[in-house]
Design an enzyme around this catalytic site. Structure first.
Site, mmCIF file in Angstrom:
data_model
loop_
_atom_site.group_PDB
_atom_site.id
_atom_site.type_symbol
_atom_site.label_atom_id
_atom_site.label_comp_id
_atom_site.label_asym_id
_atom_site.label_seq_id
_atom_site.Cartn_x
_atom_site.Cartn_y
_atom_site.Cartn_z
ATOM 1 N N CYS A 100 8.676 -9.742 5.452
ATOM 2 C CA CYS A 100 8.338 -9.683 6.876
ATOM 3 C C CYS A 100 8.101 -11.099 7.371
ATOM 4 O O CYS A 100 7.190 -11.356 8.153
ATOM 5 C CB CYS A 100 7.149 -8.765 7.144
ATOM 6 S SG CYS A 100 5.640 -9.205 6.287
ATOM 7 N N ASP A 108 2.309 -2.610 -8.727
ATOM 8 C CA ASP A 108 1.627 -3.644 -7.954
ATOM 9 C C ASP A 108 0.540 -4.238 -8.835
ATOM 10 O O ASP A 108 -0.034 -3.542 -9.668
ATOM 11 C CB ASP A 108 1.034 -3.077 -6.649
ATOM 12 C CG ASP A 108 0.935 -4.144 -5.580
ATOM 13 O OD1 ASP A 108 1.817 -4.180 -4.704
ATOM 14 O OD2 ASP A 108 -0.003 -4.956 -5.625
ATOM 15 N N PRO A 153 0.785 -1.232 0.000
ATOM 16 C CA PRO A 153 0.000 0.000 0.000
ATOM 17 C C PRO A 153 0.823 1.291 0.000
ATOM 18 O O PRO A 153 0.246 2.370 0.013
ATOM 19 C CB PRO A 153 -0.814 -0.111 1.287
ATOM 20 C CG PRO A 153 0.057 -0.917 2.193
ATOM 21 C CD PRO A 153 0.821 -1.878 1.325
#
Lengths: 57, 427
Positions: free
Chosen positions: B192, B94, B73
């Site tokens: 992550c 994206d 985002p």
């Protein structure tokens, strides 16, 4: 319904292979604190540095 | 304008991040910081602590051509636009349409004018833009295992098959990233996830087949974090994998991130130039394509036209976009947006956006509208207030001398269009 990671055995096995005995501590450790990042396109970075005492880079 | 001063005024408890002078961990806040005018005006972004690391490691510079392969985002994208001081060209890509909306909103709010947004499969970028970029960030789609302590929902969908599928995707995206990079260019790969199967193993595999070197991370105090792993289970990885950086939720109190910096040392398997993406030009302010529109817009809002000479423009059927002078062309296919949305064509003339009136606040000399504090707060709380004496049309809402947004007066009512998530709880 809250999800308990311990119910996902496949996940727990993978975590054990990575973390070993630290797995349970990992699952119960507190989440990262929320954070902000000042947008230096709109806020003056030099003034920010003076105020915070932190040096970029 | 300075956010730290505001944090003190708001009685927010915070601490500066030791690796980023622009970052602050929030220990306690009396209200959501995203419900403030400072957030609305883009003075700061909500961005996780560990999430601020990858862009600092890549360290994109003004004038460079940079790609963020899986950008939405957009917290790292806005960080990179700031590091580049709005200079150069920042390609944001994206594939997810919904997430692209969030990216667009965040990058507009940040005031970026050096970005070009596309919606392409990341795997195709290397062939469409062979040896094109100085720097590439691949913050890869991952199982998010490093966020599990704060996001137990990850456990709801995590399984071994998903891990293997994402690992294969990460490998394909990395190949594409390497192809898109110039020789000598730098690539940061991050996830992550704490799983080495999404991190060191993916890098190890790519090193065997592509001309890459693992670089030392020199833009932040790397010794404060954990090094990358040189083995997992029966597997042994490249010895220089130690140069990678890992954040450990147990040790650092951060989400578990993996970040590695790579350099392309020779040509790889780029497609021939004739398969490159076709581009369309942007235009200077004196081009016949945009000159009359800019003239009309300037007249309507009382803006000195000489201000436009510092920028280039894109004109679509109903929209006028503004980019920096270095964005001279944009990809033709799957182009989503570029730079600042300056204005949209309406029957009554050109309607600027909230972000464009903020950016050119000092140049607007007509249609400025200042409200009392009570009316201002009511407008932000309800979206509308009565305005019996105003002539129909668009106005720039001014608060303490600064234009903040665009309001519309009609039939005795004044309206402001706000993002659906935004509720003002503090000045």
């Amino acid at each position: 319904m809250p999800i308990n990671p311990s119910d996902n055995r496949e996940l727990i096995n993978h975590l054990r292979s990575i973390l070993g005995r630290r797995t349970e501590t990992f699952l119960s450790c507190p989440p990262e604190k929320p954070a902000i990042r000042v947008n230096t396109l709109k806020c003056d970075p030099v003034a920010l540095q003076k105020k915070t005492g932190y040096v970029a880079g | 304008m300075l956010c730290k001063k505001k944090l003190d005024t708001w009685q927010v408890e915070y601490e500066p991040l030791f690796f980023n002078p622009s970052g602050f961990a929030i220990k306690k806040a009396p209200f959501p910081l995203s419900h403030t005018l400072e957030f609305f005006r883009g003075f700061f972004q909500m961005q996780g602590i560990a999430s601020q690391i990858p862009a600092l490691v890549l360290n994109p510079q003004p004038g460079e051509r940079v790609l963020d392969m899986a950008a939405a985002p957009g917290s790292k994208s806005t960080q990179m636009a700031a590091l580049m001081k709005n200079k150069g060209q920042l390609f944001l890509n994206d594939i997810n349409r919904g997430r692209l909306q969030a990216l667009n909103a965040n990058i507009q709010r940040a005031g970026a004018i050096n970005q070009i947004i596309t919606r392409l499969p990341g795997e195709r970028l290397g062939n469409l833009f062979p040896a094109f970029f100085d720097k590439v960030l691949l913050d890869a789609p991952c199982t998010a295992l490093g966020t599990l302590p704060g996001h137990p929902e990850v456990a709801g969908w995590w399984n071994r098959q998903k891990l293997e599928k994402l690992s294969a995707l990460q490998h394909r995206l990395l190949i594409s990233a390497v192809k898109a990079l110039k020789v000598g260019g730098e690539l940061v790969y991050s996830t992550c996830s704490i799983s080495p199967l999404e991190n060191e193993a993916v890098i190890h595999q790519i090193l065997a087949n592509y001309p890459l070197e693992i670089m030392t991370i020199d833009t932040l105090p790397v010794s404060s974090f954990n090094p990358g792993w040189v083995g997992f289970g029966n597997e042994t990885y490249h010895p220089e994998m130690r140069r990678a950086l890992r954040t450990d939720p147990l040790v650092h109190g951060l989400e578990g991130f993996f970040v590695i910096k790579l350099k392309k040392s020779a040509r790889s398997f780029e497609s021939p130039p004739d398969k490159r993406m076709p581009f369309i030009p942007t235009f200077p302010s004196d081009s016949p394509v945009v000159k009359e529109d800019l003239k009309a817009f300037s007249k309507q809002w009382g803006i000195d036209q000489t201000v436009w000479s510092a920028y280039r423009f894109i004109r679509t059927a109903t929209r006028l976009w503004l980019v920096n002078n270095e964005v001279v062309q944009i990809p033709q296919n799957e182009f989503v947006s570029a730079g600042l949305l300056l204005a949209e064509k309406r029957l009554s003339g050109w309607r600027p956006t909230n972000q464009s009136v903020q950016m050119f606040s000092g140049y607007l000399s007509k249609r400025r509208l200042e409200l009392s504090r009570d009316n201002f707060m009511r407008l932000f709380a309800n979206g509308t207030i009565p305005s019996p004496r105003l002539e129909k049309g668009y106005y720039a809402l001014v608060w303490r001398g600064e234009a903040l947004g665009v309001v519309y007066a009609e039939g005795g009512t004044l309206r402001i269009r706000l993002p659906h998530y935004f509720r003002l709880t503090s000045e």
